[in-house]
Design a protein around this motif. Structure first.
Motif, short mmCIF file in Angstrom:
data_model
loop_
_atom_site.label_atom_id
_atom_site.label_comp_id
_atom_site.label_asym_id
_atom_site.label_seq_id
_atom_site.Cartn_x
_atom_site.Cartn_y
_atom_site.Cartn_z
N ARG A 19 6.86 -5.97 -14.20
CA ARG A 19 7.91 -6.01 -15.23
C ARG A 19 9.28 -6.29 -14.63
O ARG A 19 10.30 -5.78 -15.09
N GLY A 20 9.30 -7.10 -13.55
CA GLY A 20 10.56 -7.49 -12.94
C GLY A 20 11.19 -6.45 -12.02
O GLY A 20 12.34 -6.58 -11.64
N PHE A 21 10.44 -5.43 -11.66
CA PHE A 21 10.92 -4.37 -10.78
C PHE A 21 10.18 -4.44 -9.44
O PHE A 21 9.02 -4.82 -9.40
N CYS A 22 10.86 -4.04 -8.37
CA CYS A 22 10.21 -3.91 -7.07
C CYS A 22 9.15 -2.82 -7.19
O CYS A 22 9.43 -1.72 -7.67
N GLU A 23 7.94 -3.13 -6.76
CA GLU A 23 6.86 -2.15 -6.89
C GLU A 23 6.92 -1.07 -5.81
O GLU A 23 6.15 -0.12 -5.84
N TYR A 24 7.86 -1.18 -4.89
CA TYR A 24 8.04 -0.15 -3.87
C TYR A 24 9.21 0.77 -4.21
O TYR A 24 9.06 1.99 -4.22
N CYS A 25 10.38 0.20 -4.48
CA CYS A 25 11.56 1.04 -4.69
C CYS A 25 12.04 1.08 -6.14
O CYS A 25 12.95 1.82 -6.46
N ARG A 26 11.44 0.26 -7.01
CA ARG A 26 11.68 0.23 -8.46
C ARG A 26 13.04 -0.32 -8.87
O ARG A 26 13.46 -0.16 -10.00
N ILE A 27 13.74 -1.02 -7.98
CA ILE A 27 14.99 -1.67 -8.38
C ILE A 27 14.65 -2.90 -9.22
O ILE A 27 13.62 -3.55 -8.99
N GLU A 28 15.48 -3.20 -10.19
CA GLU A 28 15.23 -4.35 -11.06
C GLU A 28 15.69 -5.64 -10.41
O GLU A 28 16.81 -5.72 -9.89
N GLU A 29 14.84 -6.65 -10.44
CA GLU A 29 15.16 -7.93 -9.82
C GLU A 29 16.46 -8.51 -10.37
O GLU A 29 17.29 -9.01 -9.60
N ALA A 30 16.66 -8.45 -11.68
CA ALA A 30 17.86 -9.03 -12.30
C ALA A 30 19.14 -8.40 -11.77
O ALA A 30 20.19 -9.05 -11.73
N SER A 31 19.09 -7.16 -11.34
CA SER A 31 20.30 -6.48 -10.85
C SER A 31 20.64 -6.83 -9.41
O SER A 31 21.74 -6.52 -8.94
N THR A 32 19.72 -7.49 -8.70
CA THR A 32 19.97 -7.79 -7.29
C THR A 32 20.56 -9.17 -7.07
O THR A 32 21.19 -9.41 -6.04
N GLY A 33 20.31 -10.10 -8.00
CA GLY A 33 20.76 -11.47 -7.80
C GLY A 33 19.89 -12.25 -6.85
O GLY A 33 20.22 -13.36 -6.46
N HIS A 34 18.75 -11.68 -6.45
CA HIS A 34 17.83 -12.32 -5.52
C HIS A 34 16.44 -12.36 -6.12
O HIS A 34 16.03 -11.43 -6.82
N GLU A 35 15.71 -13.42 -5.81
CA GLU A 35 14.32 -13.51 -6.25
C GLU A 35 13.46 -12.65 -5.34
O GLU A 35 13.58 -12.70 -4.12
N PHE A 36 12.61 -11.82 -5.94
CA PHE A 36 11.71 -11.00 -5.15
C PHE A 36 10.56 -11.85 -4.63
O PHE A 36 10.35 -12.98 -5.04
N THR A 37 9.81 -11.29 -3.72
CA THR A 37 8.70 -12.00 -3.11
C THR A 37 7.41 -11.20 -3.30
O THR A 37 7.44 -10.08 -3.78
N LEU A 38 6.31 -11.79 -2.91
CA LEU A 38 5.03 -11.09 -2.96
C LEU A 38 4.71 -10.56 -1.57
O LEU A 38 4.88 -11.26 -0.57
N ASP A 39 4.25 -9.33 -1.52
CA ASP A 39 3.91 -8.68 -0.26
C ASP A 39 2.45 -8.27 -0.31
O ASP A 39 2.00 -7.68 -1.30
N HIS A 40 1.70 -8.58 0.74
CA HIS A 40 0.31 -8.12 0.82
C HIS A 40 0.31 -6.62 1.13
O HIS A 40 0.88 -6.20 2.14
N VAL A 41 -0.31 -5.83 0.29
CA VAL A 41 -0.40 -4.39 0.52
C VAL A 41 -1.28 -4.15 1.74
O VAL A 41 -0.91 -3.43 2.66
N SER A 42 -2.45 -4.75 1.75
CA SER A 42 -3.31 -4.76 2.93
C SER A 42 -3.08 -6.12 3.58
O SER A 42 -3.39 -7.16 2.98
N PRO A 43 -2.48 -6.17 4.76
CA PRO A 43 -2.06 -7.43 5.37
C PRO A 43 -3.19 -8.45 5.53
O PRO A 43 -4.34 -8.09 5.80
#
Length: 71
Positions: A19-43
């Motif tokens: 829902r547009g939030f970082c799944e680790y720290c829960r900050i909203e993408e729209a509030s950062t001005g930066h596009e988030f990325t995808l991170d492998h949970v299990s590398p």
């Protein structure tokens, strides 16, 4: 060799789940001005697949914190 980016439809599914939030720290993408990325949970280097279930939508701060907890 550069790793391939996950397909667009996977990225869209993961972003919608988050829902547009970082799944680790829960900050909203729209509030950062930066596009988030995808991170492998299990590398990938440890056999983690590039599937929505193994991907987290993440900001740089959230990814850094998650990486620190893995070691």
């Amino acid at each position: 060799m550069a790793k391939a980016r996950p397909r667009t439809e996977i990225r869209v599914r993961v972003r919608e789940r988050a829902r547009g939030f970082c799944e680790y720290c829960r900050i909203e993408e729209a509030s950062t001005g930066h596009e988030f990325t995808l991170d492998h949970v299990s590398p990938e280097s440890r056999g983690g697949p590039t599937t929505p279930e193994n991907l987290a939508y993440a900001c740089v701060v959230g990814m850094t914190a998650a990486a620190a907890m893995r070691f």
